[in-house]
Design a protein around this motif. Structure first.
Motif, PDB file in Angstrom:
ATOM      1  N   ASN A  51       0.842  -1.265   0.081  1.00 42.86           N
ATOM      2  CA  ASN A  51      -0.187   0.010   0.108  1.00 42.86           C
ATOM      3  C   ASN A  51       0.901   1.372  -0.075  1.00 42.86           C
ATOM      4  N   ASN A  52       2.150   1.050   0.186  1.00 47.45           N
ATOM      5  CA  ASN A  52       3.080   2.233  -0.230  1.00 47.45           C
ATOM      6  C   ASN A  52       3.644   2.462  -1.629  1.00 47.45           C
ATOM      7  N   ILE A  53       3.111   1.620  -2.435  1.00 45.13           N
ATOM      8  CA  ILE A  53       3.534   1.632  -3.821  1.00 45.13           C
ATOM      9  C   ILE A  53       2.664   1.629  -4.827  1.00 45.13           C
ATOM     10  N   LEU A  54       2.614   2.556  -5.851  1.00 48.72           N
ATOM     11  CA  LEU A  54       1.382   2.660  -6.615  1.00 48.72           C
ATOM     12  C   LEU A  54       1.831   2.457  -7.982  1.00 48.72           C
ATOM     13  N   TYR A  55       1.249   1.676  -8.578  1.00 46.51           N
ATOM     14  CA  TYR A  55       1.094   1.591 -10.072  1.00 46.51           C
ATOM     15  C   TYR A  55       0.261   2.115 -10.880  1.00 46.51           C
TER      16      TYR A  55
ATOM     17  N   LYS B 226      -1.468  -9.114  -8.810  1.00 45.72           N
ATOM     18  CA  LYS B 226      -0.185  -9.711  -8.276  1.00 45.72           C
ATOM     19  C   LYS B 226       0.047  -9.493  -6.880  1.00 45.72           C
ATOM     20  N   ASN B 227      -0.776  -8.465  -6.267  1.00 48.69           N
ATOM     21  CA  ASN B 227      -0.696  -8.434  -4.743  1.00 48.69           C
ATOM     22  C   ASN B 227       0.706  -7.592  -4.246  1.00 48.69           C
ATOM     23  N   ILE B 228       1.398  -6.794  -5.272  1.00 48.35           N
ATOM     24  CA  ILE B 228       2.665  -6.228  -4.915  1.00 48.35           C
ATOM     25  C   ILE B 228       2.607  -4.688  -4.836  1.00 48.35           C
ATOM     26  N   CYS B 229       1.330  -4.219  -5.041  1.00 44.78           N
ATOM     27  CA  CYS B 229       1.189  -2.582  -4.911  1.00 44.78           C
ATOM     28  C   CYS B 229      -0.330  -2.264  -5.330  1.00 44.78           C
ATOM     29  N   GLN B 230      -0.578  -0.889  -4.857  1.00 47.75           N
ATOM     30  CA  GLN B 230      -1.725  -0.574  -5.414  1.00 47.75           C
ATOM     31  C   GLN B 230      -1.765  -0.349  -6.601  1.00 47.75           C
ATOM     32  N   SER B 231      -3.007  -0.429  -7.646  1.00 44.65           N
ATOM     33  CA  SER B 231      -2.839  -0.215  -9.090  1.00 44.65           C
ATOM     34  C   SER B 231      -4.257   0.583  -9.433  1.00 44.65           C
ATOM     35  N   VAL B 232      -3.924   1.860 -10.031  1.00 45.55           N
ATOM     36  CA  VAL B 232      -4.949   2.539 -10.639  1.00 45.55           C
ATOM     37  C   VAL B 232      -4.699   3.026 -11.872  1.00 45.55           C
TER      38      VAL B 232
ATOM     39  N   LYS C 127      -5.949  11.554  -3.405  1.00 47.96           N
ATOM     40  CA  LYS C 127      -4.743  12.052  -2.561  1.00 47.96           C
ATOM     41  C   LYS C 127      -3.564  11.152  -2.516  1.00 47.96           C
ATOM     42  N   PHE C 128      -4.021  10.019  -2.212  1.00 43.16           N
ATOM     43  CA  PHE C 128      -2.901   8.944  -2.086  1.00 43.16           C
ATOM     44  C   PHE C 128      -1.875   9.249  -0.984  1.00 43.16           C
ATOM     45  N   GLU C 129      -2.327   9.419   0.222  1.00 42.88           N
ATOM     46  CA  GLU C 129      -1.617   9.846   1.322  1.00 42.88           C
ATOM     47  C   GLU C 129      -0.620   8.940   1.848  1.00 42.88           C
ATOM     48  N   ASN C 130      -0.759   7.399   1.464  1.00 43.34           N
ATOM     49  CA  ASN C 130       0.211   6.680   1.937  1.00 43.34           C
ATOM     50  C   ASN C 130       1.344   6.238   0.881  1.00 43.34           C
ATOM     51  N   ILE C 131       0.980   6.695  -0.160  1.00 48.31           N
ATOM     52  CA  ILE C 131       1.993   6.430  -1.575  1.00 48.31           C
ATOM     53  C   ILE C 131       3.358   7.081  -1.063  1.00 48.31           C
ATOM     54  N   GLN C 132       4.447   6.130  -1.483  1.00 43.15           N
ATOM     55  CA  GLN C 132       6.007   6.937  -1.334  1.00 43.15           C
ATOM     56  C   GLN C 132       6.492   6.494  -2.700  1.00 43.15           C
ATOM     57  N   HIS C 133       6.136   5.581  -3.023  1.00 44.44           N
ATOM     58  CA  HIS C 133       6.546   5.238  -4.480  1.00 44.44           C
ATOM     59  C   HIS C 133       5.846   5.209  -5.696  1.00 44.44           C
ATOM     60  N   ILE C 134       6.092   5.542  -7.045  1.00 42.79           N
ATOM     61  CA  ILE C 134       5.221   5.392  -8.025  1.00 42.79           C
ATOM     62  C   ILE C 134       5.798   4.793  -9.231  1.00 42.79           C
ATOM     63  N   ILE C 135       5.116   3.803  -9.870  1.00 45.55           N
ATOM     64  CA  ILE C 135       5.661   3.199 -11.045  1.00 45.55           C
ATOM     65  C   ILE C 135       4.701   3.645 -12.202  1.00 45.55           C
ATOM     66  N   ILE C 136       5.016   3.883 -13.168  1.00 43.63           N
ATOM     67  CA  ILE C 136       4.229   4.504 -14.516  1.00 43.63           C
ATOM     68  C   ILE C 136       4.325   3.495 -15.666  1.00 43.63           C
TER      69      ILE C 136
ATOM     70  N   GLU D 106       9.051  13.811   1.067  1.00 45.37           N
ATOM     71  CA  GLU D 106      10.095  13.756   2.279  1.00 45.37           C
ATOM     72  C   GLU D 106      11.313  14.140   1.628  1.00 45.37           C
ATOM     73  N   LYS D 107      11.697  15.441   1.573  1.00 45.21           N
ATOM     74  CA  LYS D 107      12.783  15.946   0.923  1.00 45.21           C
ATOM     75  C   LYS D 107      14.166  15.024   1.170  1.00 45.21           C
ATOM     76  N   ASP D 108      14.452  14.622   2.509  1.00 47.59           N
ATOM     77  CA  ASP D 108      15.622  14.046   2.819  1.00 47.59           C
ATOM     78  C   ASP D 108      15.432  12.462   2.102  1.00 47.59           C
ATOM     79  N   ARG D 109      14.239  11.995   2.029  1.00 51.53           N
ATOM     80  CA  ARG D 109      14.180  10.521   1.656  1.00 51.53           C
ATOM     81  C   ARG D 109      13.249  10.460   0.595  1.00 51.53           C
ATOM     82  N   PRO D 110      13.374  11.162  -0.629  1.00 55.02           N
ATOM     83  CA  PRO D 110      12.435  10.902  -1.813  1.00 55.02           C
ATOM     84  C   PRO D 110      12.156   9.404  -2.327  1.00 55.02           C
ATOM     85  N   GLY D 111      10.830   9.270  -2.696  1.00 55.08           N
ATOM     86  CA  GLY D 111      10.568   8.032  -3.228  1.00 55.08           C
ATOM     87  C   GLY D 111      11.063   7.922  -4.421  1.00 55.08           C
ATOM     88  N   ILE D 112      10.675   6.479  -5.133  1.00 51.94           N
ATOM     89  CA  ILE D 112      10.822   6.087  -6.367  1.00 51.94           C
ATOM     90  C   ILE D 112       9.820   6.606  -7.476  1.00 51.94           C
TER      91      ILE D 112
END
Length: 900
Positions: free
Chosen positions: A624-628, A642-648, A657-666, A690-696
């Motif tokens: 739930n922290n990864i968005l496809y 595949k149960n490895i991400c949220q998919s939209v 808004k996707f408050e919990n998302i840290q990483h995004i794959i498009i 998070e400026k100090d720890r940006p996501g993917i």
């Protein structure tokens, strides 16, 4: 219902980089074991043999025991234990699978994983797991035999073949045989069975045979005796043509003796026999679910006109498949437990049949076969024309002839420059090794799909001559969890080398922890080593052994679950290309944003899935922290399963808004639009919260497959940096690939206005897997009737050859056209008795997909029909053709509708 049983007397020790089973105290030495009472000797032997069986079936490992007897000098195991080991592997060559070592009062048995390829001269050894007791009995002449593993394998293979050859018939035991001698109505045994009484002492007019067995009643414990012989003789008859078991007849004189009525209760005897039979286990290869068919008769036995007692006869029909007297005794390690396999698991693993790839044999070649492989290994296939595991091993992990190689070189240089003293520390450790390969990784745990650990500078795997494999973990400073991390990683690596990579030699992975003290570059502290002292045979002796192990490592690192697995109903693995592997090996801490331009069929969706798995492990986050994000619903649904991400879809992404998302794959980003807002800017803001720890933020796209003329919302090509390219096509057969290349050349010469021309230059480096036969047929100016008739006729031919509906997709230009064609296609299909359609959202169903080309973006099928109107979207017609053609793996039919 068969249930797993755990053996609580055996302990799986979890503090080692190998499977280690502690069996407690055992008496060792021939003389010492002969002094034991039989019950104690058998109990100790059973504990040892269960542990041995479990390790043979689970990738190998070590059995540890404490000697129960005093011994000043080294002792042997004992003849009964050695004989049991030989019986278990059905070979006199114990050295091939077992080695022993005594250290004081402790004794170890080193067990290699079972694999039948060590006996190439014994072609009959094909069974895939070892068993203490098959529970399968057969009849031969007048004798009953318990099948060993080899005989059980052959028996089951015949039963399976018979079931397959009679498929289509009503599943019944009556279909599987001609009535054998002994069960025919004219046979004297059958005629005797029709009677209802015997005379005491009368002699039956037939002997024991394949179909008849005579047994007397026991003089003591009558019911227990009968209950014990039922699980032997009744399954044996059922498995071997049927027959009769007479209880109360002397086998030598053929005289009826029965059992005195004072000593037996006939009703109670009937209940005990039926209860024993109802305990049998069954396995069906056919569609039946029936149990054994038997008739039980209790005969009165008269002596001089008076009732003397009773005799019993059981008539057994031949069974269609396999009857087991009980659950087979075969053990396997599952997590922390040693479990007895269920009957279903045992048959499935014993047979270990290769998946049915006959229809795809022109597309794939085997990289790892089940034949002769370890019990838990899965088949591995790669697309024909791509690198074989041997080629990949030479490309990625070649073994130098005279020195130690550090690889990958760029990571070795990077780590050496980043960490002062690291190069000196490692080279000091490597001095004893003159030849081999030292494979560095920022985290071998992540490479093995485990979670990354903070504080680990790097891991490195040493594959060197005259040494077992050693996994080095280099920590910045001492860490209480460092040893557990290293042990868990090495354990996983060893298990995967055997159970996924298919390595059949003796193998262990030793561990060593090094600490790099930042205040003193030359100071290192050696961490705890593996406490297991392996025999010399676990060291890699030469180039052949090193390369064989490294080829298994290639499968471990580059293997992924094939999309074919769902279609075939069993797990099958494919291999990444070297190009894909190199991109996936990037340091995610430094590659936070990346654009991946991939040509059609280059595996972008596979890459997207693999990188999300890596993100989860590197950053210790959850699905739930990864968005496809994709443009179309079918591709979203496919990834959701595949149960490895949220998919939209993009539209949903722009609404929430996707408050919990840290990483995004498009994925398929070339077909995104900005009609609902700037999706790229929103994705960047989310991943940089998070400026100090940006996501993917990784974006996959292919401008050649752009299917619209509006703005995609992608940044200018000059701003798509860093950028990687996937230029190797891995999906399409040769004729389709050649067609794709020709159409893409046209797009490159005359690109649509919304595609940056410079992005199409990557076509110059394009290459496709060669040598894959296929079909490309283009038909011009067809009427609607001609189109639907052609599709229906062609599908009917394919289904008659063994293809299934989920091999086929029928794609049209737009969603509006789906309904236009659907009615006529359904009518034509019904005439041919061909199955129904579903849209691409239901990709996993056993239906033909009927949908638009755009909605099928990112998906694939073996056989694709494309129905296109001549006048549609001329400005991007070539792009639409690329989108269509790239979806077909084996066969492509382009049908131009002339009067639409």
């Amino acid at each position: 219902m068969n249930m797993e049983k755990h053996n609580s007397s055996l302990v799986v020790e979890l503090s080692h980089p190998d499977l280690v089973i502690n069996v407690g105290k055992v008496t060792l030495g021939e003389k010492n074991r002969n002094k034991l009472q039989k019950a104690q000797r058998e109990q100790e032997k059973m504990r040892v043999m269960q542990a041995v069986c479990a390790l043979l079936n689970s990738g190998g490992g070590v059995i540890r025991m404490e000697m129960a007897n005093e011994a000043e000098h080294p002792v042997e195991m004992g003849l009964d234990l050695e004989q049991s080991l030989r019986k278990l592997i059905q070979s006199s060559d114990l050295q091939a699978f077992f080695e022993t070592k005594q250290q004081g009062r402790y004794f170890s048995i080193f067990v290699k994983s079972w694999s039948s390829d060590l006996f190439p001269e014994e072609s009959s050894i094909k069974f895939r797991i070892c068993s203490l007791f098959s529970s399968l009995y057969s009849r031969s002449g007048t004798s009953v035999f318990l099948m060993d593993s080899r005989e059980a394998f052959d028996f089951l293979k015949i039963k399976k073949r018979n079931a397959e050859s009679s498929s289509g018939k009503e599943p019944s035991s009556k279909n599987t045989r001609v009535i054998p001698q002994g069960l025919h109505k004219s046979d004297p045994v059958f005629l005797v069975f029709q009677r209802d009484r015997f005379e005491y002492g009368e002699i039956l007019g037939f002997p024991e045979s394949q179909y008849t067995e005579f047994k007397q009643f026991s003089t003591k414990h009558i019911h227990t005796y009968v209950e014990n012989i039922i699980p032997v003789y009744i399954p044996a008859f059922a498995n071997t043509g049927g027959g009769y078991l007479f209880i109360g007849v002397d086998d030598k004189s053929k005289r009826v003796l029965g059992c005195a009525k004072e000593n037996i209760d006939p009703d109670y005897l009937r209940k005990r026999i039926e209860k024993a039979i109802y305990k049998f286990r069954y396995f069906h290869f056919c569609q039946s679910s029936c149990g054994i068919n038997f008739t039980l008769k209790i005969f009165d036995v008269f002596a001089k006109g008076e009732l003397y007692g009773y005799a019993c006869v059981i008539r057994v029909e031949p069974f269609c498949c396999a009857v087991f007297s009980e659950v087979p005794r075969s053990w396997m390690v599952k997590g922390k437990h040693i479990c007895n396999l269920t009957t279903e698991e045992w048959v499935s693993r014993m047979m270990g049949a290769e998946p049915e790839l006959t229809l795809l044999c022109d597309d794939f070649e085997s990289q790892l076969s089940l034949a002769g492989g370890p019990p838990l290994s899965k088949p591995v296939y790669s697309k024909k024309g791509l690198e074989h595991k041997k080629d990949l091993q030479q490309l990625l992990f070649s073994v130098p002839s005279k020195h130690l190689r550090y690889t990958p070189e760029h990571l070795w240089k990077e780590l050496s420059s980043q960490h002062e003293g690291l190069e000196e520390l490692i080279k000091k450790e490597m001095r004893p090794f003159s030849r081999g390969i030292f494979i560095l990784s920022r985290s071998w745990a992540v490479d093995l799909n485990l979670k990354e650990k903070q504080g680990v500078i790097c891991d490195a795997l040493l594959i060197a001559q005259d040494s077992p494999p050693i996994l080095y973990t280099i920590l910045r400073e001492q860490d209480a969890e460092g040893h557990n991390y290293s042990t868990r990683t090495a354990f996983t690596l060893k298990q995967k080398l055997v159970n996924m990579g298919g390595y059949t030699g003796k193998v262990c992975v030793m561990t060593k922890i090094l600490y790099l003290n930042p205040e003193s570059a030359q100071e290192s502290l050696e961490g705890p080593c593996s406490p297991i002292d392996y025999p010399e045979s676990y060291s890699l002796a030469d180039t052949q052994q090193m390369e064989a192990l490294l080829q298994s490592l290639v499968i471990v690192l580059l293997g992924f679950r094939s999309f074919l697995s769902d279609q075939l109903g069993c797990e099958v693995f494919n291999l990444l290309t070297a190009q894909q592997y190199e991109i996936l090996s990037k340091n995610l801490h430094k590659s936070r944003e990346l654009f991946i331009h991939g040509l059609p069929g280059s595996g972008k969706t596979i890459m997207a899935m693999k990188i999300m798995e890596k993100i989860s492990n590197v950053f210790c986050c959850y699905a739930n922290n990864i968005l496809y994000i994709s443009e179309n619903q079918p591709l979203r649904n496919f990834l959701s399963n595949k149960n490895i991400c949220q998919s939209v879809t993009r539209k949903t992404f722009m609404k929430n808004k996707f408050e919990n998302i840290q990483h995004i794959i498009i994925d398929e980003a070339q077909n995104f639009r900005i009609e609902d807002g700037d999706w790229y800017e929103k994705a960047k803001k989310i991943t940089q919260r998070e400026k100090d720890r940006p996501g993917i933020l990784w974006i996959f796209l292919d401008y050649f497959q752009t299917s619209h003329l509006v703005c995609s919302g992608l940044p200018p090509l000059s701003a798509q940096y860093p950028r990687e390219e996937l230029t190797r096509g891995i999906r399409n057969a040769d004729p389709i690939a050649n067609y794709l290349h020709a159409i893409m050349q046209q797009i490159k010469k005359n690109p649509p206005l919304n595609i940056p021309p410079e992005s199409l230059e990557m076509l110059c480096g394009a290459e496709w897997a060669q040598g894959v036969p296929g079909t490309l047929i283009i038909k011009e100016d067809l009427s609607l009737k001609q189109i639907v008739t052609f599709v229906a006729d062609t599908c009917k031919c394919f289904f008659e050859k063994g293809y299934s509906p989920n091999d086929v997709a029928v794609l049209v230009n737009t969603t509006r056209e789906v309904d236009h064609y659907k009615h006529e296609l359904l009518r034509a299909m019904r005439k041919k008795r061909v199955v129904q359609f579903s849209d691409a959202c239901d990709m996993l169903s056993d239906h033909i997909v009927l949908d638009s080309i755009r909605r099928f973006s990112g998906l694939e099928r073996n056989i694709v029909f494309g129905i296109l109107p001549r006048a549609a979207e001329l400005a991007i017609s070539d792009n639409i053709l690329v989108c269509l053609a790239s979806r077909a793996k084996q066969r492509l039919y382009i049908l131009w509708h002339g009067d639409y």
